[in-house]
Design an enzyme around this catalytic site. Structure first.
Site, mmCIF file in Angstrom:
data_model
loop_
_atom_site.group_PDB
_atom_site.id
_atom_site.type_symbol
_atom_site.label_atom_id
_atom_site.label_comp_id
_atom_site.label_asym_id
_atom_site.label_seq_id
_atom_site.Cartn_x
_atom_site.Cartn_y
_atom_site.Cartn_z
ATOM 1 N N ARG A 88 0.418 -33.282 -15.874
ATOM 2 C CA ARG A 88 1.345 -33.499 -16.949
ATOM 3 C C ARG A 88 0.558 -32.904 -18.315
ATOM 4 O O ARG A 88 0.102 -31.971 -18.198
ATOM 5 C CB ARG A 88 1.456 -35.138 -17.023
ATOM 6 C CG ARG A 88 3.101 -35.422 -17.117
ATOM 7 C CD ARG A 88 3.392 -36.696 -16.885
ATOM 8 N NE ARG A 88 2.631 -37.719 -17.570
ATOM 9 C CZ ARG A 88 2.801 -39.067 -17.539
ATOM 10 N NH1 ARG A 88 3.934 -39.575 -16.799
ATOM 11 N NH2 ARG A 88 1.839 -39.679 -18.366
ATOM 12 N N HIS A 100 -4.943 -40.005 -16.441
ATOM 13 C CA HIS A 100 -4.088 -41.073 -15.757
ATOM 14 C C HIS A 100 -3.862 -40.766 -14.435
ATOM 15 O O HIS A 100 -3.765 -39.520 -13.946
ATOM 16 C CB HIS A 100 -2.574 -40.790 -16.450
ATOM 17 C CG HIS A 100 -1.631 -41.859 -16.433
ATOM 18 N ND1 HIS A 100 -1.992 -43.071 -15.916
ATOM 19 C CD2 HIS A 100 -0.266 -41.795 -16.285
ATOM 20 C CE1 HIS A 100 -0.917 -43.694 -15.780
ATOM 21 N NE2 HIS A 100 0.060 -43.135 -16.017
ATOM 22 N N ARG A 118 -6.299 -49.716 -18.732
ATOM 23 C CA ARG A 118 -4.901 -49.646 -19.460
ATOM 24 C C ARG A 118 -3.766 -50.485 -18.505
ATOM 25 O O ARG A 118 -3.168 -50.007 -17.520
ATOM 26 C CB ARG A 118 -4.335 -48.086 -19.716
ATOM 27 C CG ARG A 118 -5.458 -47.340 -20.428
ATOM 28 C CD ARG A 118 -4.853 -46.115 -20.984
ATOM 29 N NE ARG A 118 -4.077 -45.451 -19.628
ATOM 30 C CZ ARG A 118 -5.004 -44.660 -18.985
ATOM 31 N NH1 ARG A 118 -6.274 -44.296 -19.224
ATOM 32 N NH2 ARG A 118 -4.678 -44.027 -18.075
ATOM 33 N N TYR A 130 38.112 -50.930 -10.479
ATOM 34 C CA TYR A 130 38.207 -49.514 -10.473
ATOM 35 C C TYR A 130 38.454 -48.772 -9.159
ATOM 36 O O TYR A 130 37.670 -48.964 -8.298
ATOM 37 C CB TYR A 130 37.361 -48.528 -11.313
ATOM 38 C CG TYR A 130 37.455 -48.754 -12.788
ATOM 39 C CD1 TYR A 130 38.425 -48.598 -13.568
ATOM 40 C CD2 TYR A 130 36.447 -49.472 -13.463
ATOM 41 C CE1 TYR A 130 38.579 -48.574 -14.667
ATOM 42 C CE2 TYR A 130 36.584 -49.673 -14.894
ATOM 43 C CZ TYR A 130 37.570 -49.067 -15.496
ATOM 44 O OH TYR A 130 37.660 -49.375 -16.679
ATOM 45 N N CYS A 141 31.413 -52.124 -13.564
ATOM 46 C CA CYS A 141 32.260 -51.258 -14.710
ATOM 47 C C CYS A 141 31.279 -51.462 -15.770
ATOM 48 O O CYS A 141 30.150 -51.721 -15.790
ATOM 49 C CB CYS A 141 33.440 -52.294 -15.193
ATOM 50 S SG CYS A 141 34.681 -52.995 -13.844
ATOM 51 N N ASP A 152 31.163 -52.940 -18.465
ATOM 52 C CA ASP A 152 30.664 -54.194 -19.533
ATOM 53 C C ASP A 152 30.791 -55.344 -18.402
ATOM 54 O O ASP A 152 30.273 -56.609 -18.816
ATOM 55 C CB ASP A 152 31.576 -54.681 -20.478
ATOM 56 C CG ASP A 152 31.615 -53.435 -21.338
ATOM 57 O OD1 ASP A 152 30.435 -52.896 -21.939
ATOM 58 O OD2 ASP A 152 32.767 -53.009 -21.624
HETATM 59 C C1 LIG Z 1 2.209 -46.339 -18.841
HETATM 60 C C2 LIG Z 1 0.916 -45.688 -18.781
HETATM 61 C C3 LIG Z 1 -0.034 -46.450 -18.156
HETATM 62 C C4 LIG Z 1 0.424 -48.096 -17.572
HETATM 63 O O1 LIG Z 1 0.800 -47.909 -16.273
HETATM 64 P P1 LIG Z 1 1.034 -49.054 -15.215
HETATM 65 O O2 LIG Z 1 1.591 -48.434 -13.977
HETATM 66 O O3 LIG Z 1 2.435 -49.608 -15.784
HETATM 67 O O4 LIG Z 1 -0.026 -50.000 -15.180
HETATM 68 C C5 LIG Z 1 -1.257 -46.465 -18.266
HETATM 69 N N1 LIG Z 1 -1.645 -45.206 -18.867
HETATM 70 C C6 LIG Z 1 -0.781 -44.498 -19.263
HETATM 71 C C7 LIG Z 1 -1.351 -42.963 -20.070
HETATM 72 C C8 LIG Z 1 0.387 -44.530 -19.367
HETATM 73 O O5 LIG Z 1 1.486 -43.873 -19.799
#
Ligand SMILES: *Cc1c(COP(=O)(O)O)cnc(C)c1O
Length: 820
Positions: free
Chosen positions: A587, A616, A673, A715, A763, A765
């Site tokens: 990415r 990531h 993270r 519907y 629907c 709402d």
């Molecule tokens: C969203 C994200 C996370 C967190 O991921 P989870 O699977 O929700 O723990 C960590 N690092 C980056 C770069 C993200 O975009």
């Protein structure tokens, strides 16, 4: 009890230094919970991630003078009293034990998986005040909470009711030695993790050890596993089992249910102390179990029958929660419906200060009943707490407050009772204020709440911040010492509300926040959040805000790097940045082949200060992809090591998201993270039982309709009745985030603890379910997802993941915040 540092030293068994004794009233063990007012003693405790000793200097500056420490302390702070002990936590527990031994109440303990707080509160309500009962406040049931409860126990207490909970094996032995209960209640063992039977047994055994020296134990014997284990326990310990059952002759007592309607149960309880015929205003199984446990306990403590019958009829749900929501005129409304006492007033004011931030803050306060203090002393104590809170005004409701006015708190408006206040409230401006409602139950402050609250949208998402903190601590507990924690609050904090969540996270000391876009970061800054914030997608159009609001962009390409570097030169400002490395997600991020060029550019642009390097993981939640994930980790190691070579000082590295926190400790590096796990969804199902769901999405039954055989609903006439029946129309639709793909039985909702599949098409709402002859009424609450109905089930039915469900809940669905 009244205290000073000398008496405290005596109780702790240590010598008092040669300075004059200092007054002490309250115990502080978490420096963040500091509030001005009556004099405090600070117990410097240590955990895996904090050390109370580091806060001593700061607390001294705030005026604290008494400290219990277990570290060598160079006592250069003038007139401070340091009481050195071996282990502060053990000292606090030992102190609690001594207090119990001195006051000698008949001690009743309550444990189990669910309902502890309710049962404790109900036992208390079923005892006449002449028996001088005391119960531990809120859900103070931990290794720290129990000692604090004993500390707060009035000297003339005759019956003490305490809740005991554990989060780790081995803790119950400690609580047992502090409390040494004469008897008590085992409420139940959670069915939530029922599939893990071995685990359950262990939990039962551990919890039972609370009663290893007790004389009696009360429990619901219709719970097979629990019953068996308790029988085994009784073989080894001389304990009287006060079991009860819904069937005659099965246990020591028999609960004979006479009749049950939606909101009441009539029964006869045939106990060893005689029969009680009574009515309670509930019919759900949990409340019946809780009420009977409490009744049995109160009978064991010899509460008179006529008193019991009256008190049973008046039991009400225990709202232990602090609720926060938007009100009319841009107000922030905090309603603390728990019974009012000094400690909870302090906690609620703290919460008001924390979340009211820039708004002017007001307090609507009723007389405090049952504080145990004389009116004058009470007024003085309240005045002290309130004047420490920087309020704009106080609205004092009740005759006692009128008669014993608050001092040093200005201005105060007095009202005789709640009606009086409601009549006059339109004379005051409430615009933009943060309002705390703190009323004792008889004052019915919910009527004020209704006046101030915006018309309740029928569909709300409850965000339980206390559960969020639980999840936070769970993941924290897994980290290694020194690992930092970044929390992802992107996408409106996974739908939970970024500002509210960020404030709680700041309070609990996380190290970093991350958002997706600059404007999310700006909103947090405007809301007063001061933590460092990383921004994943620094759009060209928003670059100035990085400098203006001290936000830290992720840099993932040369183009972005140049743009930001140029702006930094123009503005003659340095900027902290984070480098994103590509290790397999494909990415955003720099490739391995780009590293030499990247190093060169960074050398050319010293105004960009690299704070961290990160990547990531694409599949940390998937055990099938372990090899791939390990490869990503290796690649990250190589790339980041090469980049590090460029710098004389270490650059922080981070890689692990929630899935990796659970499964790849080798990927923790300097920081992790945390994302989805914080919100209560575990990427690895085995971890799910440790988490609590933060969001509960609730709608209501808008209408009930009788439908004849052959008629269609909704519907496209997608559903037809095969018999005469009733349909409930529910106030949620795809515009709220309840996807149309849940139509025609794919999704289901829960009403009064029963699941109903969707009939026909969802629907915009609303949507519909068939309820037949079930006792469903208009206005009944409908659970869409939450504790009893996991969000994963809904995600699966939508053929997606919980992330999308959470972030897809429309902003028009009001978020209401709870803090137990
Ligand atoms: C969203 C994200 C996370 C967190 O991921 P989870 O699977 O929700 O723990 C960590 N690092 C980056 C770069 C993200 O975009």
């Amino acid at each position: 009890m009244s205290w000073d540092s000398e008496k405290l030293a005596r109780y702790l068994g240590v010598s008092h230094p040669a300075v004059s004794p200092q007054p002490v009233e309250r115990i502080l063990f978490d420096s963040r919970q500091y509030s001005a007012g009556s004099p405090l003693v600070f117990f410097a405790l240590r955990g895996p991630h904090h050390n109370g000793h580091h806060h001593i200097a700061e607390l001294y500056r705030k005026g604290l003078r008494v400290f219990v420490v277990d570290d060598v302390w160079p006592s250069e702070l003038e007139d401070a009293v340091f009481l050195p002990v071996q282990d502060s936590r053990a000292a606090l527990q030992g102190l609690a034990r001594r207090i119990r031994e001195e006051i000698k109440p008949e001690l009743v303990a309550v444990t189990g998986s669910n309902g502890k707080t309710v049962v404790k509160e109900w036992v208390y309500r079923l005892l006449p005040k002449s028996l001088k009962p005391y119960r531990s406040p809120k859900s103070y049931n931990s290794q720290i909470g129990v000692p604090l409860s004993l500390w707060a126990m009035p000297e003339d207490t005759r019956i003490g009711i305490f809740e005991a909970g554990i989060s780790m094996p081995g803790e119950m032995a400690n609580l047992q030695s502090i409390l040494q209960p004469r008897g008590g209640i085992f409420t139940n063992i959670g069915s939530a993790h029922g599939e893990n039977f071995v685990d359950d047994l262990q939990k039962i055994r551990e919890k039972l050890s609370l009663f290893k020296e007790a004389e009696y134990l009360i429990y619901d014997a219709d719970q097979e596993a629990l019953h068996k284990e308790i029988l085994r326990f009784a073989d080894e310990h001389a304990i009287r089992l006060l079991s009860w059952s819904r069937q005659p002759d099965r246990a020591k007592a028999w609960l004979e249910i006479i009749s049950q309607e939606t909101d009441r149960t009539r029964f006869i309880f045939h106990g060893p102390q005689g029969d009680v015929q009574a009515e309670i205003p509930f019919s759900d199984a949990a409340s019946v179990q809780n009420a009977v446990n409490a009744l049995y306990q109160a009978m064991t403590l010899a509460a008179p029958k006529d008193f019991l019958i009256k008190a049973l009829a008046q039991l009400n749900p225990i709202e232990m929660r602090l609720e926060m929501k938007e009100g009319h005129q841009n107000t922030l409304l905090i309603n603390d419906a728990y019974n009012s006492d000094l400690e909870s007033l302090r906690v609620a004011l703290h919460f008001l200060t924390e979340h009211g931030k820039d708004r002017s803050k007001v307090l609507v306060l009723s007389d405090m009943l049952q504080s145990g203090l004389k009116p004058k002393a009470l007024s003085k104590a309240m005045s002290e707490i309130i004047s420490a809170a920087a309020l704009e005004a106080v609205f004092a409701v009740g005759e006692s407050l009128q008669k014993y006015p608050l001092e040093g708190v200005l201005p105060v408006h007095y009202f005789r009772d709640t009606d009086d206040f409601l009549r006059q409230m339109s004379a005051f401006s409430w615009q933009d204020k943060a309002i705390l409602l703190k009323g004792s139950r008889p004052f019915a402050f919910e009527r004020i709440d209704q006046q101030l609250a915006r018309q309740r949208h029928e569909t709300v998402m409850e965000i339980h911040l206390n559960r969020l903190v639980h999840n936070l601590n769970y993941y924290r507990g897994r980290l290694k010492e020194g690992t930092k924690l970044m929390v992802m609050v992107k996408a409106f904090a996974y739908g939970a509300g970024s500002e509210e969540v960020a404030r709680v996270l700041a309070f609990h000391g996380v190290d970093y926040l991350a958002v997706a876009y600059a404007d999310e970061g700006v909103a947090l800054r405007k809301a007063g959040v001061a933590l460092p914030i990383m921004v994943l997608n620094p759009e060209s159009s928003a670059l100035d805000s990085f400098f203006d609001y001290d936000l830290e962009p992720e840099i993932y390409s040369f183009k972005r790097l140049e743009e930001i570097a140029q702006l930094a030169s123009q503005r003659e400002q340095a900027l902290k940045v984070h480098l994103k490395l590509e290790t397999g997600m494909n990415r955003l991020g720099f490739q391995a082949s780009e590293i030499p060029a990247l190093q060169e550019r960074l050398r050319e642009h010293p105004q960009l200060q690299v704070v961290s390097m990160f990547s990531h993981l694409a599949a940390s939640d998937d055990p099938q992809e372990q090899d791939f994930t390990r490869r990503q980790i290796r690649r990250f190691e190589e790339m980041s090591t090469r980049l590090q070579d460029n710098y004389p000082h270490p650059i922080m590295r981070h890689l692990a998201n929630t899935g990796a926190i659970e499964a790849y400790p080798e990927a923790y590096y300097d920081m992790v993270r945390l994302g989805i796990g914080l919100y209560g969804v575990a990427p690895h199902p085995a971890e799910q039982a440790q988490l609590l769901p933060v969001a509960e999405l609730k709608a209501t039954v808008s209408q009930l309709k009788s439908i004849k055989e052959g008629e269609s609903v909704g519907y496209g006439r997608a559903w037809r009745a095969s018999h005469n029946t009733r349909i409930a129309i529910i106030s949620i639709g795809y515009a709220d985030g309840f996807s149309r793909s849940l139509s025609e039985g794919k999704g289901s909702v829960m009403i009064n603890a029963k699941r109903y599949p969707i009939v026909g098409r969802v629907c915009m709402d609303m949507c519909m379910v068939e309820v037949g002859n079930d006792p469903v009424k208009e206005g009944d609450e409908v659970l869409i997802f939450g504790s009893e109905l996991p969000i994963q089930a809904m995600a699966q039915a939508m053929n997606t993941i919980a992330y999308e469900v959470l972030t897809g809940i429309s902003p028009r669905v009001k978020r209401v915040y709870f803090m137990a």
